[in-house]
Structure formats: structure tokens, C-alpha cells
Design a protein around this motif. Structure first.
Motif, PDB file in Angstrom:
ATOM      1  N   ALA A  28       0.825  -1.214   0.000  1.00 31.08           N
ATOM      2  CA  ALA A  28       0.000   0.000   0.000  1.00 31.08           C
ATOM      3  C   ALA A  28       0.856   1.259   0.000  1.00 31.08           C
ATOM      4  N   SER A  29       2.037   1.201   0.607  1.00 33.43           N
ATOM      5  CA  SER A  29       2.908   2.383   0.689  1.00 33.43           C
ATOM      6  C   SER A  29       3.459   2.792  -0.685  1.00 33.43           C
ATOM      7  N   LEU A  30       3.338   1.935  -1.682  1.00 28.63           N
ATOM      8  CA  LEU A  30       3.886   2.228  -3.004  1.00 28.63           C
ATOM      9  C   LEU A  30       2.874   2.878  -3.950  1.00 28.63           C
ATOM     10  N   TYR A  31       1.623   2.912  -3.547  1.00 31.61           N
ATOM     11  CA  TYR A  31       0.550   3.421  -4.405  1.00 31.61           C
ATOM     12  C   TYR A  31      -0.061   4.680  -3.805  1.00 31.61           C
ATOM     13  N   GLN A  32      -0.772   5.453  -4.647  1.00 28.67           N
ATOM     14  CA  GLN A  32      -1.502   6.638  -4.209  1.00 28.67           C
ATOM     15  C   GLN A  32      -2.921   6.572  -4.773  1.00 28.67           C
ATOM     16  N   PRO A  33      -3.800   7.484  -4.369  1.00 31.00           N
ATOM     17  CA  PRO A  33      -5.188   7.450  -4.864  1.00 31.00           C
ATOM     18  C   PRO A  33      -5.306   7.513  -6.392  1.00 31.00           C
ATOM     19  N   THR A  34      -4.319   8.107  -7.071  1.00 31.27           N
ATOM     20  CA  THR A  34      -4.369   8.197  -8.540  1.00 31.27           C
ATOM     21  C   THR A  34      -3.802   6.951  -9.229  1.00 31.27           C
ATOM     22  N   SER A  35      -3.229   6.032  -8.481  1.00 32.64           N
ATOM     23  CA  SER A  35      -2.605   4.837  -9.047  1.00 32.64           C
ATOM     24  C   SER A  35      -3.642   3.925  -9.690  1.00 32.64           C
ATOM     25  N   MET A  36      -3.209   3.234 -10.759  1.00 30.70           N
ATOM     26  CA  MET A  36      -4.084   2.257 -11.408  1.00 30.70           C
ATOM     27  C   MET A  36      -3.319   0.971 -11.631  1.00 30.70           C
ATOM     28  N   THR A  38      -3.767  -2.721 -13.615  1.00 31.07           N
ATOM     29  CA  THR A  38      -4.503  -3.603 -14.509  1.00 31.07           C
ATOM     30  C   THR A  38      -3.947  -4.995 -14.249  1.00 31.07           C
ATOM     31  N   PHE A  39      -4.782  -5.843 -13.665  1.00 31.92           N
ATOM     32  CA  PHE A  39      -4.373  -7.194 -13.281  1.00 31.92           C
ATOM     33  C   PHE A  39      -5.145  -8.191 -14.128  1.00 31.92           C
ATOM     34  N   GLU A  40      -4.443  -8.805 -15.091  1.00 33.39           N
ATOM     35  CA  GLU A  40      -5.092  -9.770 -15.985  1.00 33.39           C
ATOM     36  C   GLU A  40      -6.325  -9.156 -16.649  1.00 33.39           C
ATOM     37  N   GLY A  41      -6.220  -7.881 -17.040  1.00 36.70           N
ATOM     38  CA  GLY A  41      -7.292  -7.203 -17.748  1.00 36.70           C
ATOM     39  C   GLY A  41      -8.282  -6.458 -16.872  1.00 36.70           C
ATOM     40  N   GLN A  42      -8.263  -6.702 -15.562  1.00 36.67           N
ATOM     41  CA  GLN A  42      -9.168  -6.024 -14.633  1.00 36.67           C
ATOM     42  C   GLN A  42      -8.512  -4.729 -14.151  1.00 36.67           C
ATOM     43  N   LYS A  43      -9.188  -3.588 -14.359  1.00 43.59           N
ATOM     44  CA  LYS A  43      -8.649  -2.291 -13.947  1.00 43.59           C
ATOM     45  C   LYS A  43      -9.113  -1.953 -12.539  1.00 43.59           C
ATOM     46  N   ILE A  44      -8.152  -1.550 -11.707  1.00 44.44           N
ATOM     47  CA  ILE A  44      -8.410  -1.223 -10.306  1.00 44.44           C
ATOM     48  C   ILE A  44      -7.690   0.085 -10.015  1.00 44.44           C
ATOM     49  N   GLN A  45      -8.383   1.034  -9.367  1.00 49.68           N
ATOM     50  CA  GLN A  45      -7.769   2.326  -9.092  1.00 49.68           C
ATOM     51  C   GLN A  45      -7.802   2.649  -7.613  1.00 49.68           C
ATOM     52  N   GLY A  46      -6.733   3.279  -7.149  1.00 51.59           N
ATOM     53  CA  GLY A  46      -6.648   3.767  -5.778  1.00 51.59           C
ATOM     54  C   GLY A  46      -5.906   2.811  -4.860  1.00 51.59           C
ATOM     55  N   THR A  47      -5.260   3.380  -3.877  1.00 48.02           N
ATOM     56  CA  THR A  47      -4.430   2.626  -2.941  1.00 48.02           C
ATOM     57  C   THR A  47      -5.189   1.483  -2.286  1.00 48.02           C
ATOM     58  N   GLU A  48      -6.345   1.787  -1.728  1.00 48.88           N
ATOM     59  CA  GLU A  48      -7.095   0.780  -0.972  1.00 48.88           C
ATOM     60  C   GLU A  48      -7.566  -0.369  -1.859  1.00 48.88           C
ATOM     61  N   ASP A  49      -8.137  -0.048  -3.014  1.00 48.20           N
ATOM     62  CA  ASP A  49      -8.644  -1.098  -3.895  1.00 48.20           C
ATOM     63  C   ASP A  49      -7.517  -1.953  -4.475  1.00 48.20           C
ATOM     64  N   ILE A  50      -6.404  -1.336  -4.823  1.00 48.58           N
ATOM     65  CA  ILE A  50      -5.256  -2.087  -5.335  1.00 48.58           C
ATOM     66  C   ILE A  50      -4.716  -3.018  -4.258  1.00 48.58           C
ATOM     67  N   THR A  51      -4.516  -2.483  -3.066  1.00 51.03           N
ATOM     68  CA  THR A  51      -3.996  -3.301  -1.967  1.00 51.03           C
ATOM     69  C   THR A  51      -4.931  -4.457  -1.653  1.00 51.03           C
ATOM     70  N   LYS A  53      -6.977  -5.966  -3.680  1.00 53.30           N
ATOM     71  CA  LYS A  53      -6.863  -6.949  -4.764  1.00 53.30           C
ATOM     72  C   LYS A  53      -5.646  -7.838  -4.547  1.00 53.30           C
ATOM     73  N   LEU A  54      -4.515  -7.231  -4.249  1.00 56.29           N
ATOM     74  CA  LEU A  54      -3.283  -7.989  -4.088  1.00 56.29           C
ATOM     75  C   LEU A  54      -3.312  -8.888  -2.854  1.00 56.29           C
ATOM     76  N   ILE A  55      -3.923  -8.416  -1.791  1.00 56.85           N
ATOM     77  CA  ILE A  55      -4.024  -9.215  -0.560  1.00 56.85           C
ATOM     78  C   ILE A  55      -4.973 -10.390  -0.750  1.00 56.85           C
ATOM     79  N   GLN A  56      -6.035 -10.199  -1.531  1.00 53.69           N
ATOM     80  CA  GLN A  56      -7.068 -11.222  -1.687  1.00 53.69           C
ATOM     81  C   GLN A  56      -6.802 -12.209  -2.820  1.00 53.69           C
ATOM     82  N   ASN A 124       1.165   3.646 -12.559  1.00 52.80           N
ATOM     83  CA  ASN A 124       0.561   2.586 -13.369  1.00 52.80           C
ATOM     84  C   ASN A 124       1.277   1.268 -13.115  1.00 52.80           C
ATOM     85  N   ASP A 125       0.504   0.195 -13.043  1.00 48.37           N
ATOM     86  CA  ASP A 125       1.015  -1.155 -12.804  1.00 48.37           C
ATOM     87  C   ASP A 125       0.175  -2.093 -13.659  1.00 48.37           C
ATOM     88  N   ILE A 126       0.811  -2.811 -14.575  1.00 42.26           N
ATOM     89  CA  ILE A 126       0.097  -3.754 -15.439  1.00 42.26           C
ATOM     90  C   ILE A 126       0.727  -5.129 -15.251  1.00 42.26           C
TER      91      ILE A 126
END
Length: 132
Positions: A28-36, A38-51, A53-56, A124-126
Motif C-alpha cells: 500500500a505504501s507504493l501506491y496513491q489514490p491516482t494509481s491504477m 490492470t491485473f489480468e485485464g481487470q482495472k483497479i484504481q486507488g491505494t485501498e482497492d489495489i492493496t 486486490k493484491l491481498i485477496q 501505473n502497474d500492469i
């Protein structure tokens, strides 16, 4: 300058995959609210939602084996931070899941943007698994 970008890029890759493999919530410390992400085609934006996704992801333990790291400077200006001097990083490698015999091949791209504090965040992270 190019040598410094290579050093930063490689250090980031080491740090990112160490956190992913050993302390995923800390990503979570590596991302910000503007971060996006794309994980296997699924787009996720923001620190909380990205984190989240990765945790789950459906595995708890894994180990990344990095094959290649390509790093380039990015001179594009990010309108959210109004700064230039980003870094593009393209990674290829394999992902070994606990209990699986065969590693999964993957590719991942990061676009790092400098902050006013002198650090970088992932804008951005793809991520894609490579089949076949």
C-alpha cells in the motif's frame, strides 16, 4: 543519469517483489489514490482497492524469480503531481506458488512517478501471466 535510473529501477523491483512475497499489505505504501493497476485485464484504481486486490489473491505464499528488468526514463508530466522524471520498468519472470510443481511465467510493467518528498510511487502497474 541513465545509470542512476537503472539503479533506482532495479532497487524498486527488488523492494516490490520482496514486499509482495513476504508482506503484501505493505505494498500500500507504493501506491496513491491516482494509481491504477490492470491485473489480468481487470482495472483497479486507488491505494485501498489495489492493496485489497493484491491481498485477496487466491494464494498466500509465493516467490518471484526475476528473469529480466528493463528500465527507461519517462519524461511525461503527470498532471496529478505536476512533476516530470518518471521511470518505466518492465519485468519478466516466473512466479512459484507454494505447493505447485510448475512456476507461472509473468510480465509486469510499472510507471514510477517522483513525489515532492524525493520518493517514487507507482502511478501505473500492469500485470499479465504469460501462457504457452
Amino acid at each position: 543519469m541513465e545509470e542512476q535510473i537503472e539503479i533506482v529501477g532495479k532497487a524498486f523491483v527488488d523492494h516490490y517483489y520482496n514486499l509482495f512475497d513476504n508482506d503484501r499489505p505493505s505494498l500500500a505504501s507504493l501506491y496513491q489514490p491516482t494509481s491504477m493497476l490492470t491485473f489480468e485485464g481487470q482495472k483497479i484504481q486507488g491505494t485501498e482497492d489495489i492493496t485489497n486486490k493484491l491481498i485477496q489473491l487466491p494464494f498466500e505464499q509465493c516467490h518471484h524469480l526475476i528473469s529480466t528488468i528493463d528500465v527507461q526514463p519517462s519524461s511525461a508530466t503527470d498532471t496529478a503531481t505536476a512533476t516530470a522524471g518518471g521511470i518505466l520498468i518492465f519485468v519478466s519472470g516466473s512466479l512459484q506458488l507454494l505447493g505447485e510443481d510448475h512456476p507461472l511465467r509473468f510480465s509486469q510493467m510499472f510507471h514510477l512517478i517522483p513525489t515532492v518528498e524525493g520518493r517514487f510511487f507507482v502511478l501505473n502497474d500492469i500485470f499479465r501471466l504469460n501462457y504457452g
